[in-house]
Scaffold this motif. Structure first.
Motif, PDB file in Angstrom:
ATOM      1  N   ALA A   7      71.268  75.398  29.837  1.00  0.00           N
ATOM      2  CA  ALA A   7      71.938  74.471  30.755  1.00  0.00           C
ATOM      3  C   ALA A   7      73.014  75.197  31.550  1.00  0.00           C
ATOM      4  O   ALA A   7      73.198  74.959  32.754  1.00  0.00           O
ATOM      5  N   ARG A   8      73.762  76.072  30.893  1.00  0.00           N
ATOM      6  CA  ARG A   8      74.768  76.864  31.618  1.00  0.00           C
ATOM      7  C   ARG A   8      74.107  77.723  32.688  1.00  0.00           C
ATOM      8  O   ARG A   8      74.625  77.858  33.810  1.00  0.00           O
ATOM      9  N   MET A   9      72.963  78.315  32.355  1.00  0.00           N
ATOM     10  CA  MET A   9      72.261  79.156  33.319  1.00  0.00           C
ATOM     11  C   MET A   9      71.789  78.333  34.515  1.00  0.00           C
ATOM     12  O   MET A   9      71.723  78.826  35.646  1.00  0.00           O
ATOM     13  N   LEU A  10      71.506  77.041  34.256  1.00  0.00           N
ATOM     14  CA  LEU A  10      71.047  76.167  35.340  1.00  0.00           C
ATOM     15  C   LEU A  10      72.200  75.694  36.231  1.00  0.00           C
ATOM     16  O   LEU A  10      72.067  75.635  37.458  1.00  0.00           O
ATOM     17  N   SER A  11      73.324  75.363  35.610  1.00  0.00           N
ATOM     18  CA  SER A  11      74.382  74.707  36.376  1.00  0.00           C
ATOM     19  C   SER A  11      75.573  75.588  36.696  1.00  0.00           C
ATOM     20  O   SER A  11      76.375  75.271  37.577  1.00  0.00           O
ATOM     21  N   ALA A  52      79.279  77.368  35.757  1.00  0.00           N
ATOM     22  CA  ALA A  52      80.447  77.267  34.887  1.00  0.00           C
ATOM     23  C   ALA A  52      80.565  75.900  34.231  1.00  0.00           C
ATOM     24  O   ALA A  52      80.908  75.778  33.049  1.00  0.00           O
ATOM     25  N   GLU A  53      80.310  74.825  34.992  1.00  0.00           N
ATOM     26  CA  GLU A  53      80.435  73.462  34.455  1.00  0.00           C
ATOM     27  C   GLU A  53      79.053  72.946  34.086  1.00  0.00           C
ATOM     28  O   GLU A  53      78.162  72.814  34.929  1.00  0.00           O
ATOM     29  N   ILE A  54      78.858  72.676  32.802  1.00  0.00           N
ATOM     30  CA  ILE A  54      77.547  72.241  32.325  1.00  0.00           C
ATOM     31  C   ILE A  54      77.472  70.722  32.444  1.00  0.00           C
ATOM     32  O   ILE A  54      78.269  69.989  31.847  1.00  0.00           O
ATOM     33  N   THR A  55      76.515  70.245  33.193  1.00  0.00           N
ATOM     34  CA  THR A  55      76.349  68.807  33.414  1.00  0.00           C
ATOM     35  C   THR A  55      75.272  68.256  32.501  1.00  0.00           C
ATOM     36  O   THR A  55      74.446  68.999  31.958  1.00  0.00           O
ATOM     37  N   GLU A  56      75.268  66.944  32.369  1.00  0.00           N
ATOM     38  CA  GLU A  56      74.231  66.293  31.576  1.00  0.00           C
ATOM     39  C   GLU A  56      72.870  66.478  32.219  1.00  0.00           C
ATOM     40  O   GLU A  56      71.855  66.591  31.534  1.00  0.00           O
ATOM     41  N   GLU A  57      72.859  66.490  33.536  1.00  0.00           N
ATOM     42  CA  GLU A  57      71.592  66.726  34.243  1.00  0.00           C
ATOM     43  C   GLU A  57      71.047  68.106  33.898  1.00  0.00           C
ATOM     44  O   GLU A  57      69.841  68.283  33.697  1.00  0.00           O
ATOM     45  N   ALA A  58      71.959  69.106  33.817  1.00  0.00           N
ATOM     46  CA  ALA A  58      71.515  70.466  33.463  1.00  0.00           C
ATOM     47  C   ALA A  58      71.003  70.485  32.021  1.00  0.00           C
ATOM     48  O   ALA A  58      70.000  71.162  31.724  1.00  0.00           O
ATOM     49  N   ARG A  59      71.652  69.708  31.132  1.00  0.00           N
ATOM     50  CA  ARG A  59      71.177  69.683  29.754  1.00  0.00           C
ATOM     51  C   ARG A  59      69.794  69.041  29.675  1.00  0.00           C
ATOM     52  O   ARG A  59      68.928  69.497  28.906  1.00  0.00           O
ATOM     53  N   ALA A  60      69.587  68.001  30.459  1.00  0.00           N
ATOM     54  CA  ALA A  60      68.278  67.344  30.466  1.00  0.00           C
ATOM     55  C   ALA A  60      67.208  68.295  31.005  1.00  0.00           C
ATOM     56  O   ALA A  60      66.085  68.372  30.480  1.00  0.00           O
ATOM     57  N   GLN A  61      67.543  68.994  32.079  1.00  0.00           N
ATOM     58  CA  GLN A  61      66.611  69.955  32.649  1.00  0.00           C
ATOM     59  C   GLN A  61      66.312  71.078  31.649  1.00  0.00           C
ATOM     60  O   GLN A  61      65.171  71.542  31.538  1.00  0.00           O
ATOM     61  N   ALA A  62      67.324  71.508  30.894  1.00  0.00           N
ATOM     62  CA  ALA A  62      67.121  72.546  29.885  1.00  0.00           C
ATOM     63  C   ALA A  62      66.148  72.073  28.825  1.00  0.00           C
ATOM     64  O   ALA A  62      65.259  72.821  28.395  1.00  0.00           O
ATOM     65  N   ARG A  63      66.264  70.794  28.409  1.00  0.00           N
ATOM     66  CA  ARG A  63      65.331  70.269  27.421  1.00  0.00           C
ATOM     67  C   ARG A  63      63.914  70.252  27.969  1.00  0.00           C
ATOM     68  O   ARG A  63      62.955  70.590  27.264  1.00  0.00           O
ATOM     69  N   ARG A  64      63.762  69.885  29.234  1.00  0.00           N
ATOM     70  CA  ARG A  64      62.423  69.830  29.826  1.00  0.00           C
ATOM     71  C   ARG A  64      61.820  71.239  29.924  1.00  0.00           C
ATOM     72  O   ARG A  64      60.616  71.417  29.756  1.00  0.00           O
ATOM     73  N   LEU A  65      62.658  72.225  30.231  1.00  0.00           N
ATOM     74  CA  LEU A  65      62.138  73.599  30.310  1.00  0.00           C
ATOM     75  C   LEU A  65      61.697  74.109  28.947  1.00  0.00           C
ATOM     76  O   LEU A  65      60.671  74.804  28.823  1.00  0.00           O
ATOM     77  N   ILE A  66      62.461  73.748  27.914  1.00  0.00           N
ATOM     78  CA  ILE A  66      62.165  74.263  26.579  1.00  0.00           C
ATOM     79  C   ILE A  66      60.942  73.593  25.971  1.00  0.00           C
ATOM     80  O   ILE A  66      60.131  74.235  25.294  1.00  0.00           O
ATOM     81  N   GLU A  67      60.771  72.320  26.200  1.00  0.00           N
ATOM     82  CA  GLU A  67      59.711  71.572  25.535  1.00  0.00           C
ATOM     83  C   GLU A  67      58.317  72.158  25.736  1.00  0.00           C
ATOM     84  O   GLU A  67      57.565  72.308  24.770  1.00  0.00           O
ATOM     85  N   PRO A  68      57.916  72.554  26.969  1.00  0.00           N
ATOM     86  CA  PRO A  68      56.559  73.106  27.099  1.00  0.00           C
ATOM     87  C   PRO A  68      56.408  74.445  26.394  1.00  0.00           C
ATOM     88  O   PRO A  68      55.307  74.877  26.071  1.00  0.00           O
TER      89      PRO A  68
END
Length: 553
Positions: free
Chosen positions: A530-534, A536-552
């Protein structure tokens, strides 16, 4: 496979112990966190130059230890055996490198002293590090032939055997010609020596016989006069025998009736008998010692001739017979040498043709495999957004002087990055991002065809993102099915495909800056992606996107 890495006092790393496993391991962290230090440390264990600048400030030395699991047979085991190092089946291979702050370094393999050169040789078979400045592995044309042969599953043993037979025939011919040339230069001497020895006709043991016979004749010559004097004393007109006989006749006349005279007569008779026997012995000896002066002269002449020719040829007289046979055989070979050379020339032509046939068959097999490899690599280029790029495996014949046990082909991987652009070596025309993707495409195409079982990609995703980064992650995950992969990445798409995740971070306690590496659990891993996506400031949207990337993954 790399199983563990221990680092002590390397630049900003004070103490670090890492364990690795199969699959795809990813290393992430902020720019400047020290990811390159980790690779430099591993490079030390693999024989890279030991610069004293790598030693952490204030430390006396830097130490890196890498542990590998590998089969008990193969290139690594052969290298260990060639260098006299112990290697137990089933035991890990432990490589340790020490670099001192005041210069100098030491290397050990399984606690046995080794050279940095041996570490480099081992490293070729243990780890491949692919980055923008890589000059080994796929970028080194010297290894391309072996990679193609492995991909083609080509059997090069027949070519190697044919090449060895051809070279052996050439060596035999060259040696025969050299001997023939040398013999021709010595022909006049050889003919004279053989004629001289054949005329002399020496026999083994002849010198001893002649020497003994000459000594006997010389002894006879010395005592012949003495024997003659003895004979005169015994049987001359006034000799001992004549006097004894005279005494016997007188005693015989006067001994009748006188016992004492009879005893005297008996004694004189015995003396006559003994003196006669002495005379016979002297006569026999004189006869035995009698010699023909001409025979003595002939024996001496023969003896001197034998010894003179032996000195000339620097052998013992008893060896002259063998030398005569040896030189005669050389002369015979010289006379018949032309026929022998003709046979060897035929053998060279035959073995040359056999090698050429085997090598051409291997070349045909390589060209067919090259076409398949080219198609496989180009199939990987398109998803990596290298649509305009082309790849080819150049298989071209070499001059005969360059033919070897590996065949008659020069093989090199080449690329063209733009439509209409000429093909050239990969390293010369590809940019940093393109270079990494080309390497990945080739490694995927060659995934099951040998090479090191541990692959490290240093920022293979540099300069790309989105779909390209996702394609890179997919191919890295696929490649990790056949080899251990470690990837230094800034791409969340790539990091999400990892089976293990290590976070590299820099810390400062107000006095000392240190680099550390932390294995992440699933929750920490999602937070890092999520940090890599967003940023310095980690957002909930970035955390959700991180989960979607990891799941597959």
């Amino acid at each position: 496979m790399l199983t563990a890495l221990s680092i002590r006092d390397v630049v900003l790393i004070e103490a670090l112990d890492l364990e690795f496993g199969q699959g795809l391991g990813v290393l992430t962290g902020e720019t400047g966190a020290g990811k390159s230090i980790l690779l430099d440390a591993l490079g030390l264990a693999l024989g890279a130059r030991g610069e004293s600048s790598l030693v952490r400030q204030g430390a006396s030395q830097a130490v890196v230890t890498a542990s590998f699991d590998l089969p008990s047979t193969g290139a690594v085991a052969e290298l260990m055996a060639e260098n006299g190092l112990d290697f137990d089946t089933g035991e890990p291979l432990i490589v340790r490198r020490i670099v001192k702050a005041d210069g100098g370094s030491r290397a050990f393999v399984n606690d046995q002293p080794a050279s940095a050169g041996l570490l480099r040789d081992l490293g070729v078979h243990l780890v491949e590090i692919h980055g923008q400045h890589d000059d080994r592995g796929l970028l080194n044309p010297r290894g391309h032939r072996a990679l193609l042969d492995s991909f083609a599953r080509a059997d090069t043993a027949a070519v190697a055997a044919a090449h060895r037979a051809w070279r052996d025939a050439q060596d035999a011919l060259a040696q025969a010609r050299a001997e023939q040339d040398s013999a021709e230069r010595d022909r006049e001497w050889l003919e004279h020596a053989v004629a001289e020895l054949r005329a002399l006709a020496p026999e083994a043991g002849e010198e001893e016989i002649l020497a003994d016979r000459r000594a006997a004749m010389q002894r006879g010559e010395r005592i012949a006069g003495e024997l003659q004097g003895i004979a005169e004393l015994l049987e001359g007109s006034d000799g001992a025998l004549a006097r004894l006989r005279q005494a016997a006749r007188i005693l015989e006349r006067v001994s009748d009736g006188h016992d004492g005279l009879a005893e005297a007569l008996a004694a004189v008779d015995r003396a006559l008998t003994d003196a006669g026997e002495a005379q016979d012995a002297v006569d026999r000896t004189a006869e035995e010692l009698a010699f023909d002066p001409a025979a003595l002269e002939a024996d001496e002449a023969r003896l001197f001739e034998l010894r003179g020719i032996a000195r000339k040829h620097r052998v013992q007289p008893d060896d002259l017979a063998a030398l005569a046979g040896e030189l005669g055989a050389r002369l015979d070979r010289l006379e018949s040498g032309g026929a022998g050379i003709a046979r060897l020339e035929t053998a060279v032509r035959t073995s040359h043709a056999a090698y050429a046939d085997a090598a051409r068959a291997l070349s045909d097999h390589r060209r067919q495999a090259a076409a398949r490899l080219d198609a496989a690599v180009e199939g990987e280029l398109r998803p990596l957004k290298l649509d305009a790029a082309r790849f080819r495996t150049m298989v071209e014949p070499m001059a005969e002087a360059q033919w070897s046990a590996a065949g008659m082909d020069r093989i090199e991987f080449e690329v063209s990055t733009n439509p209409g652009a000429p093909f050239a070596p990969l390293m010369k025309i590809a940019s940093g991002g393109e270079l990494s993707r080309f390497i990945l495409a080739m490694k995927v195409a060659l995934a099951e065809e040998g090479g090191a079982r541990t692959l490290i990609f240093d920022e293979i995703d540099r300069g790309v993102g989105g779909a390209v980064a996702s394609a890179i992650g997919d191919r890295l995950a696929r490649l990790a099915g056949t080899a251990q992969l470690l990837v230094v990445t800034h791409s969340p798409q790539v990091a999400a495909r990892g089976t293990r995740h290590l976070l590299i971070a820099k810390s400062h306690d107000g006095f000392v800056t240190r680099t550390g590496v932390t294995p992440l659990d699933p929750a920490e891993r999602r937070e890092e992606i999520a940090r890599m996506l967003s940023g310095a400031e980690i957002t909930e949207e970035a955390r959700a996107q991180a989960r979607r990337l990891i799941e597959p993954a």
